[in-house]
Design a protein around this motif. Structure first.
Motif, PDB file in Angstrom:
ATOM      1  N   ALA A  78       6.699 -28.039  13.477  1.00 32.10           N
ATOM      2  CA  ALA A  78       7.530 -28.676  14.504  1.00 32.10           C
ATOM      3  C   ALA A  78       8.702 -27.784  14.891  1.00 32.10           C
ATOM      4  N   MET A  79       9.329 -27.142  13.905  1.00 34.72           N
ATOM      5  CA  MET A  79      10.460 -26.262  14.207  1.00 34.72           C
ATOM      6  C   MET A  79      10.013 -25.027  14.979  1.00 34.72           C
ATOM      7  N   GLN A  80       8.811 -24.542  14.667  1.00 33.07           N
ATOM      8  CA  GLN A  80       8.301 -23.380  15.404  1.00 33.07           C
ATOM      9  C   GLN A  80       8.140 -23.691  16.894  1.00 33.07           C
ATOM     10  N   LYS A  81       7.790 -24.926  17.213  1.00 32.92           N
ATOM     11  CA  LYS A  81       7.663 -25.319  18.624  1.00 32.92           C
ATOM     12  C   LYS A  81       9.002 -25.242  19.344  1.00 32.92           C
ATOM     13  N   TYR A  82      10.092 -25.349  18.565  1.00 36.75           N
ATOM     14  CA  TYR A  82      11.430 -25.312  19.156  1.00 36.75           C
ATOM     15  C   TYR A  82      12.154 -23.993  18.859  1.00 36.75           C
ATOM     16  N   GLY A  83      11.370 -22.953  18.585  1.00 36.39           N
ATOM     17  CA  GLY A  83      11.956 -21.620  18.508  1.00 36.39           C
ATOM     18  C   GLY A  83      12.153 -21.028  17.138  1.00 36.39           C
ATOM     19  N   LEU A  84      11.791 -21.749  16.075  1.00 33.08           N
ATOM     20  CA  LEU A  84      11.926 -21.163  14.738  1.00 33.08           C
ATOM     21  C   LEU A  84      10.968 -19.988  14.578  1.00 33.08           C
ATOM     22  N   LYS A  85      11.466 -18.897  14.006  1.00 32.93           N
ATOM     23  CA  LYS A  85      10.638 -17.719  13.737  1.00 32.93           C
ATOM     24  C   LYS A  85      10.533 -17.512  12.234  1.00 32.93           C
ATOM     25  N   ILE A  86       9.299 -17.337  11.772  1.00 32.62           N
ATOM     26  CA  ILE A  86       9.067 -17.081  10.352  1.00 32.62           C
ATOM     27  C   ILE A  86       9.137 -15.572  10.124  1.00 32.62           C
ATOM     28  N   THR A  87      10.077 -15.146   9.313  1.00 33.16           N
ATOM     29  CA  THR A  87      10.238 -13.718   9.028  1.00 33.16           C
ATOM     30  C   THR A  87       9.125 -13.252   8.090  1.00 33.16           C
ATOM     31  N   PRO A  88       8.320 -12.291   8.505  1.00 29.93           N
ATOM     32  CA  PRO A  88       7.219 -11.839   7.633  1.00 29.93           C
ATOM     33  C   PRO A  88       7.748 -11.205   6.348  1.00 29.93           C
ATOM     34  N   ILE A  89       7.104 -11.531   5.240  1.00 33.09           N
ATOM     35  CA  ILE A  89       7.434 -10.872   3.975  1.00 33.09           C
ATOM     36  C   ILE A  89       6.142 -10.399   3.309  1.00 33.09           C
ATOM     37  N   THR A  90       6.260  -9.352   2.549  1.00 33.74           N
ATOM     38  CA  THR A  90       5.112  -8.761   1.855  1.00 33.74           C
ATOM     39  C   THR A  90       5.206  -9.087   0.363  1.00 33.74           C
ATOM     40  N   PRO A  91       4.116  -8.860  -0.384  1.00 35.75           N
ATOM     41  CA  PRO A  91       4.194  -9.049  -1.840  1.00 35.75           C
ATOM     42  C   PRO A  91       5.305  -8.209  -2.475  1.00 35.75           C
ATOM     43  N   GLU A  92       5.549  -7.029  -1.903  1.00 34.70           N
ATOM     44  CA  GLU A  92       6.624  -6.176  -2.428  1.00 34.70           C
ATOM     45  C   GLU A  92       7.991  -6.843  -2.255  1.00 34.70           C
ATOM     46  N   ILE A  93       8.206  -7.460  -1.079  1.00 34.57           N
ATOM     47  CA  ILE A  93       9.473  -8.146  -0.815  1.00 34.57           C
ATOM     48  C   ILE A  93       9.610  -9.364  -1.726  1.00 34.57           C
ATOM     49  N   GLU A  94       8.514 -10.080  -1.942  1.00 31.76           N
ATOM     50  CA  GLU A  94       8.555 -11.221  -2.866  1.00 31.76           C
ATOM     51  C   GLU A  94       8.984 -10.776  -4.255  1.00 31.76           C
ATOM     52  N   ARG A  95       8.483  -9.617  -4.695  1.00 34.97           N
ATOM     53  CA  ARG A  95       8.862  -9.091  -6.007  1.00 34.97           C
ATOM     54  C   ARG A  95      10.354  -8.763  -6.037  1.00 34.97           C
ATOM     55  N   GLU A  96      10.884  -8.246  -4.928  1.00 34.45           N
ATOM     56  CA  GLU A  96      12.314  -7.949  -4.858  1.00 34.45           C
ATOM     57  C   GLU A  96      13.148  -9.208  -5.067  1.00 34.45           C
ATOM     58  N   TRP A  97      12.718 -10.301  -4.431  1.00 36.36           N
ATOM     59  CA  TRP A  97      13.439 -11.559  -4.577  1.00 36.36           C
ATOM     60  C   TRP A  97      13.386 -12.039  -6.026  1.00 36.36           C
ATOM     61  N   LYS A  98      12.213 -11.982  -6.614  1.00 40.09           N
ATOM     62  CA  LYS A  98      12.061 -12.458  -7.997  1.00 40.09           C
ATOM     63  C   LYS A  98      12.880 -11.587  -8.954  1.00 40.09           C
ATOM     64  N   GLN A  99      12.864 -10.285  -8.734  1.00 36.77           N
ATOM     65  CA  GLN A  99      13.641  -9.386  -9.587  1.00 36.77           C
ATOM     66  C   GLN A  99      15.141  -9.622  -9.443  1.00 36.77           C
TER      67      GLN A  99
END
Length: 333
Positions: A278-299
């Motif tokens: 629903a938010m995407q219909k009103y302009g929300l953009k999902i920022t792409p993330i990779t497995p490498e970026i996910e690891r950065e967050w977890k670390q």
């Protein structure tokens, strides 16, 4: 004359005992907006309690933070201005710090893990809250915390450049973010939208359903789809208010509350995907993330774990929760 007075007093006592108990209307607060699934859950609970009590117990619901932020509602319950509230883990943690253990960042990967841990900790958490003067009516959750930002922020380093909302009156969470290198602004949740519009903050962590229901995403139309932590919560009532309810009714009321929680849990979890769409219909953009970026967050999160253990939450609670997650993953394999 004295005999007449005694007779009158005896009659009054008889009719007082014979008369049905006066109806009780319980005041219930929540920051959830009117029309949100959590507000609907309280409406459902009100209908059920009216039915099983024969109209003796009803709820007067105050949605949308009209009774203040969660710390305000807890204070009001303690002095009797409110009787009950539907709270997130932030509010519950202010009562019983053990609730912190269910919010360890980047520990949980699925709802199955969350349920496994909560089912095992539940009785102890209920006891801890009761010892502080509150009765748990039902557990609930609100989805996974994602980050919403005014500009795309896929990596932790990008988020650290922005001013991030944190809950006011929650210094432990504030310190946790600061230890991880984030810039934070403690506020009431009712101030999020205005603070985004004025530039006081540029990012906030929240479940998608809450971001949609409160329209916060309209001022921060980028979402970083990492699962920071599940939002755990529930409905609680002050023990003082609970004890004033007819003891014969309490088991039925509690059963209905738990049933409402069981019904709404899968509904709310399903709504997360619907809210994002629903938010995407009103302009929300999902920022792409990779497995490498996910690891950065977890670390980034794991670097703070030594401070969390024994600081943000008790060492035994941290060890028990992390141990239960490992136990679940081992069984799953």
């Amino acid at each position: 004359m004295r005999r007449l007075s005694l007779a009158a007093a005896a009659a009054a006592c008889f009719f007082a005992l014979a008369a049905p108990a006066a109806a009780q209307q319980l005041k219930v607060g929540t920051v959830a907006p009117e029309g949100s699934p959590w507000h609907d859950m309280l409406l459902d609970l009100n209908a059920r309690w009216k039915k099983v009590s024969g109209g003796k117990i009803s709820l007067r619901i105050y949605p949308s933070g009209t009774q203040g932020d969660e710390p305000d509602m807890i204070r009001k319950m303690r002095i009797g201005q409110l009787h009950a509230a539907a709270l997130t883990s932030v509010g519950m943690e202010a009562i019983a710090t053990e609730m912190n253990a269910l919010s360890i960042p980047f520990l949980f990967e699925s709802w199955e893990e969350v349920d496994y841990v909560r089912d095992r900790l539940g009785p102890r958490l209920k006891k801890s809250l009761e010892d502080k003067g509150f009765v748990v009516l039902t557990w609930g959750d609100a989805g996974w915390v994602h980050f919403f930002t005014v500009t795309p922020a896929p990596r932790p380093a990008d988020m650290q450049k922005l001013v991030l909302f944190t809950w006011g009156n929650d210094p432990r969470t504030e310190e946790m973010y600061k230890d991880a290198g984030f810039r934070v602004m403690p506020l009431a949740s009712t101030e999020i939208l205005q603070s985004l519009q004025t530039g006081k903050i540029q990012a906030f962590p929240a479940p998608p359903i809450a971001a949609l229901a409160s329209q916060w995403f309209g001022a921060a139309k980028n979402m970083t789809p990492v699962k920071f932590a599940p939002v755990i919560g529930g409905a609680i009532i002050s023990k003082a208010a609970w004890d004033r309810i007819d003891p014969a009714l309490r088991p039925q009321l509690l059963e209905e509350a738990e049933e409402v929680g069981r019904i709404y849990k899968p509904r709310i979890r399903k709504l997360e995907g619907d809210a994002i769409a629903a938010m995407q219909k009103y302009g929300l953009k999902i920022t792409p993330i990779t497995p490498e970026i996910e690891r950065e967050w977890k670390q980034t999160a794991e670097k703070v774990y030594p401070r969390l253990r024994g600081g943000y939450l008790r060492a035994q609670d941290f060890d028990e929760v992390t141990g239960l997650v490992k136990e679940y993953r081992s069984k799953k394999k």
